[in-house]
Design a protein around this motif. Structure first.
Motif, short mmCIF file in Angstrom:
data_model
loop_
_atom_site.label_atom_id
_atom_site.label_comp_id
_atom_site.label_asym_id
_atom_site.label_seq_id
_atom_site.Cartn_x
_atom_site.Cartn_y
_atom_site.Cartn_z
N GLY A 67 4.95 -46.72 2.98
CA GLY A 67 3.81 -47.44 3.54
C GLY A 67 4.19 -48.35 4.68
O GLY A 67 3.99 -48.02 5.85
N MET A 68 4.75 -49.50 4.35
CA MET A 68 5.06 -50.48 5.40
C MET A 68 6.25 -51.33 5.00
O MET A 68 6.57 -51.49 3.82
N ALA A 69 6.88 -51.92 6.00
CA ALA A 69 7.92 -52.92 5.78
C ALA A 69 8.28 -53.53 7.13
O ALA A 69 8.09 -52.91 8.18
N ARG A 70 8.78 -54.74 7.08
CA ARG A 70 9.34 -55.37 8.27
C ARG A 70 10.83 -55.56 8.01
O ARG A 70 11.22 -56.08 6.97
N VAL A 71 11.65 -55.11 8.95
CA VAL A 71 13.10 -55.23 8.82
C VAL A 71 13.58 -56.31 9.78
O VAL A 71 13.25 -56.30 10.97
#
Length: 364
Positions: free
Chosen positions: A295-299
């Motif tokens: 889905g989503m993530a911020r790295v």
């Protein structure tokens, strides 16, 4: 006319990031396409009560960076499992209505750590973001960093200390140098984080971090630029243009994120060479996949003066406030806030449909 999808927005929760969640939920509710979706607000109080939609709307109206109190007169709801029919009023047993997909806008423990994701899977409801495993791994910085290290992804040096264990400042200094950072293993938004330069600060930092978790991380200080990159997708994730956080202060604290917002100046997209941008995007996708995210993530990264790129951490439910980097980096990459929400909902429904086809019995 096609019926609108009923999107349940879960917000609040039993976490030190409760107020941040409320800010994010307000933005998501406002940005959802009203022609496509009917919003169903479900607030979770700091004591863990799930509020009925009408009361949740009033609760959300209280959203601010200050502590919030639930309305005195409340009606609680529970998720129905395994029928997937939606939510049920706790006292009367009345069905509030079917929920087509849930958007958990929850930050920190009891929301971002796999607990809510497991409940939603049991209830048979599609939900936005990582599943149980990816959420749990993304929340626990100790496990996260060990998996990143084993995948060959560069990270900073760190130590782990549990509440029943002891560590001296001299031992930590010998292994990590000074300054160093002390933080809870299972929390975000820079809550409980301290920058340490001497023994007195070290002891205070340990005490402070253990107020939020039974396991803490001690990390070496990396002198570098703070770069972030958004990731979107299931089996074939893609990365946005990266952004940079320019901090007017010692480090990117909770206050500079959500209260004294002038202390943080985002530069989106970040001013970086094309080769560096490409490498950051590649590492973002690699980290996303190594940690079983969907889905989503911020790295989040550190970029040092000698051009080393180190992954700091991943955030599986990034902020959706009006200053949050995740949606802003996608906007800079050509994907509007509203279209981003559309895509996240589509990914949730797509994954749920695939999982429903899996066999749950050996019988033919």
């Amino acid at each position: 006319m096609k019926a609108k999808l009923r999107v349940g927005i879960l917000f609040g929760g039993k976490s030190a990031e409760h107020e941040v969640s409320m800010q994010s939920a307000r933005n998501v509710a406002q940005a959802l396409d009203k022609d496509k979706y009917e919003t169903v607000l479900i607030g979770i109080t700091k004591t863990g009560s799930w509020l009925a939609p009408g009361i949740s709307g009033r609760y959300l109206a209280l959203a601010s960076s200050k502590p919030t109190k639930a309305p005195e007169k409340t009606r609680e709801v529970v998720m129905m499992a395994p029928s997937g029919e939606g939510i049920l009023t706790r006292d009367s047993g009345e069905i509030e209505g079917k929920i087509d997909v849930v958007f958990p806008v929850l930050h920190g423990p009891f929301g971002e750590d796999g607990t809510v994701q497991g409940l939603l899977k049991l209830a048979g409801v599609p939900f936005v973001g990582a599943g149980v495993l990816g959420s749990a791994v993304g929340m626990d910085k100790d496990v996260m960093k060990r998996l990143l290290r084993d995948a060959g992804i560069p990270i900073a040096n760190f130590l782990v200390v549990r509440s029943h264990e002891k560590i001296s400042f001299s031992d930590a200094k010998k292994k990590l140098g000074v300054p160093m950072f002390v933080k809870p293993a299972n929390l975000g938004s820079s809550v409980g984080v301290s920058k340490v330069r001497n023994e007195n600060e070290f002891e205070e930092a340990l005490k402070h971090a253990f107020e939020f978790d039974t396991k803490i991380l001690i990390e070496e200080f990396i002198d570098g630029r703070e770069i972030e990159c958004s990731v979107l997708g299931n089996e074939k994730p893609v990365a946005s243009l990266p952004g940079e956080l320019i901090i007017d202060g010692d480090f990117y604290s909770y206050e500079s994120k959500y209260i004294d917002v002038d202390a943080m100046k985002p530069q989106i997209p970040a001013k970086l060479p094309k080769a560096t941008i490409k490498r950051i995007q590649e590492l973002s996708v690699q980290a996303f996949q190594a940690l079983a995210c969907e889905g989503m993530a911020r790295v989040d990264f550190f970029l040092t003066k000698d051009d080393r790129i180190l992954v700091n951490e991943i955030n599986t439910i990034p902020g959706f406030t009006n200053i949050s980097m995740y949606p802003k980096m996608w906007e800079a990459s050509g994907l509007s806030y509203t279209k981003l929400l559309d895509t996240l909902i589509e990914l949730a429904i797509e994954r749920h449909a695939k999982e429903k086809k899996l066999k749950t019995s050996r019988a033919e």
